[in-house]
Motif scaffolding. Structure first.
Motif, PDB file in Angstrom:
ATOM      1  N   PHE A   1     -30.342 -21.530  39.086  1.00  0.00           N
ATOM      2  CA  PHE A   1     -29.674 -21.175  38.112  1.00  0.00           C
ATOM      3  C   PHE A   1     -28.340 -20.896  38.500  1.00  0.00           C
ATOM      4  O   PHE A   1     -27.303 -21.580  38.063  1.00  0.00           O
ATOM      5  N   MET A   2     -27.871 -20.489  39.704  1.00  0.00           N
ATOM      6  CA  MET A   2     -26.689 -19.921  39.971  1.00  0.00           C
ATOM      7  C   MET A   2     -26.105 -21.489  40.439  1.00  0.00           C
ATOM      8  O   MET A   2     -24.847 -21.446  39.918  1.00  0.00           O
ATOM      9  N   GLY A   3     -26.893 -22.226  40.900  1.00  0.00           N
ATOM     10  CA  GLY A   3     -26.080 -23.612  41.240  1.00  0.00           C
ATOM     11  C   GLY A   3     -25.668 -24.375  39.947  1.00  0.00           C
ATOM     12  O   GLY A   3     -24.615 -24.952  40.011  1.00  0.00           O
ATOM     13  N   LYS A   4     -26.595 -24.321  39.125  1.00  0.00           N
ATOM     14  CA  LYS A   4     -26.128 -25.020  37.584  1.00  0.00           C
ATOM     15  C   LYS A   4     -24.777 -24.236  37.419  1.00  0.00           C
ATOM     16  O   LYS A   4     -24.121 -24.981  36.635  1.00  0.00           O
ATOM     17  N   ALA A   5     -24.810 -22.910  37.215  1.00  0.00           N
ATOM     18  CA  ALA A   5     -23.714 -22.239  36.472  1.00  0.00           C
ATOM     19  C   ALA A   5     -22.591 -22.567  37.261  1.00  0.00           C
ATOM     20  O   ALA A   5     -21.671 -22.742  36.443  1.00  0.00           O
ATOM     21  N   ARG A   6     -22.579 -22.895  38.680  1.00  0.00           N
ATOM     22  CA  ARG A   6     -21.276 -22.968  39.364  1.00  0.00           C
ATOM     23  C   ARG A   6     -20.887 -24.425  39.299  1.00  0.00           C
ATOM     24  O   ARG A   6     -19.745 -24.924  38.870  1.00  0.00           O
ATOM     25  N   GLY A   7     -21.858 -25.325  38.929  1.00  0.00           N
ATOM     26  CA  GLY A   7     -21.618 -26.736  38.704  1.00  0.00           C
ATOM     27  C   GLY A   7     -20.645 -27.053  37.248  1.00  0.00           C
ATOM     28  O   GLY A   7     -20.034 -27.745  37.013  1.00  0.00           O
ATOM     29  N   MET A   8     -21.526 -25.869  36.246  1.00  0.00           N
ATOM     30  CA  MET A   8     -20.900 -25.986  34.991  1.00  0.00           C
ATOM     31  C   MET A   8     -19.465 -25.578  35.019  1.00  0.00           C
ATOM     32  O   MET A   8     -18.504 -26.201  34.361  1.00  0.00           O
ATOM     33  N   ALA A   9     -19.074 -24.411  35.758  1.00  0.00           N
ATOM     34  CA  ALA A   9     -17.920 -23.864  35.960  1.00  0.00           C
ATOM     35  C   ALA A   9     -16.844 -25.073  36.470  1.00  0.00           C
ATOM     36  O   ALA A   9     -15.576 -25.168  35.995  1.00  0.00           O
ATOM     37  N   ARG A  10     -17.261 -25.695  37.538  1.00  0.00           N
ATOM     38  CA  ARG A  10     -16.405 -26.687  38.198  1.00  0.00           C
ATOM     39  C   ARG A  10     -16.052 -27.717  37.401  1.00  0.00           C
ATOM     40  O   ARG A  10     -14.981 -28.037  37.400  1.00  0.00           O
ATOM     41  N   GLU A  11     -17.058 -28.252  36.396  1.00  0.00           N
ATOM     42  CA  GLU A  11     -16.952 -29.274  35.459  1.00  0.00           C
ATOM     43  C   GLU A  11     -15.865 -28.830  34.413  1.00  0.00           C
ATOM     44  O   GLU A  11     -15.111 -29.684  34.117  1.00  0.00           O
ATOM     45  N   PHE A  12     -16.147 -27.751  33.633  1.00  0.00           N
ATOM     46  CA  PHE A  12     -15.185 -27.171  32.952  1.00  0.00           C
ATOM     47  C   PHE A  12     -13.745 -27.130  33.621  1.00  0.00           C
ATOM     48  O   PHE A  12     -12.780 -27.500  32.887  1.00  0.00           O
ATOM     49  N   SER A  13     -13.535 -26.600  34.543  1.00  0.00           N
ATOM     50  CA  SER A  13     -12.121 -26.643  35.204  1.00  0.00           C
ATOM     51  C   SER A  13     -11.769 -28.041  35.538  1.00  0.00           C
ATOM     52  O   SER A  13     -10.515 -28.066  35.294  1.00  0.00           O
ATOM     53  N   ARG A  14     -12.393 -28.848  35.896  1.00  0.00           N
ATOM     54  CA  ARG A  14     -11.924 -30.456  36.171  1.00  0.00           C
ATOM     55  C   ARG A  14     -11.553 -30.790  34.798  1.00  0.00           C
ATOM     56  O   ARG A  14     -10.509 -31.533  34.580  1.00  0.00           O
TER      57      ARG A  14
ATOM     58  N   MET B   1     -10.371 -29.387  32.233  1.00  0.00           N
ATOM     59  CA  MET B   1      -9.127 -28.511  31.665  1.00  0.00           C
ATOM     60  C   MET B   1      -7.971 -29.156  32.614  1.00  0.00           C
ATOM     61  O   MET B   1      -6.852 -29.390  31.871  1.00  0.00           O
ATOM     62  N   ASN B   2      -8.151 -29.549  33.848  1.00  0.00           N
ATOM     63  CA  ASN B   2      -6.993 -29.869  34.773  1.00  0.00           C
ATOM     64  C   ASN B   2      -6.721 -31.346  34.159  1.00  0.00           C
ATOM     65  O   ASN B   2      -5.702 -31.750  34.063  1.00  0.00           O
ATOM     66  N   GLU B   3      -7.600 -32.163  33.939  1.00  0.00           N
ATOM     67  CA  GLU B   3      -7.728 -33.574  33.377  1.00  0.00           C
ATOM     68  C   GLU B   3      -6.974 -33.486  31.742  1.00  0.00           C
ATOM     69  O   GLU B   3      -5.825 -34.252  31.647  1.00  0.00           O
ATOM     70  N   ALA B   4      -7.201 -32.609  31.018  1.00  0.00           N
ATOM     71  CA  ALA B   4      -6.532 -32.390  29.900  1.00  0.00           C
ATOM     72  C   ALA B   4      -5.050 -32.163  29.944  1.00  0.00           C
ATOM     73  O   ALA B   4      -4.040 -32.519  29.241  1.00  0.00           O
ATOM     74  N   ALA B   5      -4.906 -31.215  30.908  1.00  0.00           N
ATOM     75  CA  ALA B   5      -3.339 -30.698  31.140  1.00  0.00           C
ATOM     76  C   ALA B   5      -2.811 -31.877  31.580  1.00  0.00           C
ATOM     77  O   ALA B   5      -1.516 -32.103  31.210  1.00  0.00           O
ATOM     78  N   GLU B   6      -3.247 -32.736  32.535  1.00  0.00           N
ATOM     79  CA  GLU B   6      -2.408 -33.986  32.934  1.00  0.00           C
ATOM     80  C   GLU B   6      -2.126 -34.875  31.888  1.00  0.00           C
ATOM     81  O   GLU B   6      -1.077 -35.391  31.994  1.00  0.00           O
TER      82      GLU B   6
END
Length: 161
Positions: free
Chosen positions: A35-48, A50-55
């Protein structure tokens, strides 16, 4: 993320051991890890994302331009470029001043000597207190202050005629 120290983790482990039991505890920890691995993966994907949208929207370029503009302003207003770095150093030296140092003792001694000279000049009027001859000497009133009044004379508020 979670602010858990080793003691908190130990307490959670002991409670889990008591509640779940020793046979099912490894399965529970494996599921929590997944569960923690999935939560970290989702957070990483969300951050990525957001960075793409900003670019794509050009926000990164605007922030870079803004940072470059403010950097020039910061450099122009720095203490070193204005020549105030010497003032900062002297303030640091003042903060380290020791009131019991030899310099401080000498300064107090000189201040006391200067005060003694001022007191001596007040007690003995010199020629500098007398008005110049022919320059309205009869019109000039002597300069008197609260220190010049005799000790036995009543204060101005106490005098009633």
């Amino acid at each position: 993320m979670l602010d858990l120290g080793w003691t908190e983790l130990l307490v959670i482990g002991i409670v889990a051991l008591i509640v779940v039991g020793p046979k099912d505890l490894p399965v529970l920890f494996r599921n929590v890890g997944r569960f923690m691995g999935k939560a970290r993966g989702m957070a990483r994907e969300f951050s990525r994302a957001m960075n793409e949208a900003a670019e794509e929207s050009g926000v990164n370029e605007a922030t870079r331009g803004f940072k470059d503009a403010t950097k020039g302003f910061k450099d122009a207003t720095s203490a070193k470029s204005m020549g105030l770095d010497g003032v900062e150093e002297s303030l640091r030296e003042t903060a380290r001043w020791d009131p019991d140092s030899e310099t401080a003792k000498l300064a107090r001694q000189r201040a006391a000597e200067a005060q003694a000279r001022r007191d001596a000049l007040r007690e003995t009027p010199g020629e500098s207190d007398a008005p110049a001859a022919g320059a309205g000497a009869s019109d000039a009133a002597p300069a008197t202050g609260p220190d010049d009044a005799p000790d036995d004379a009543p204060a101005p508020e106490e005098r009633k005629e």
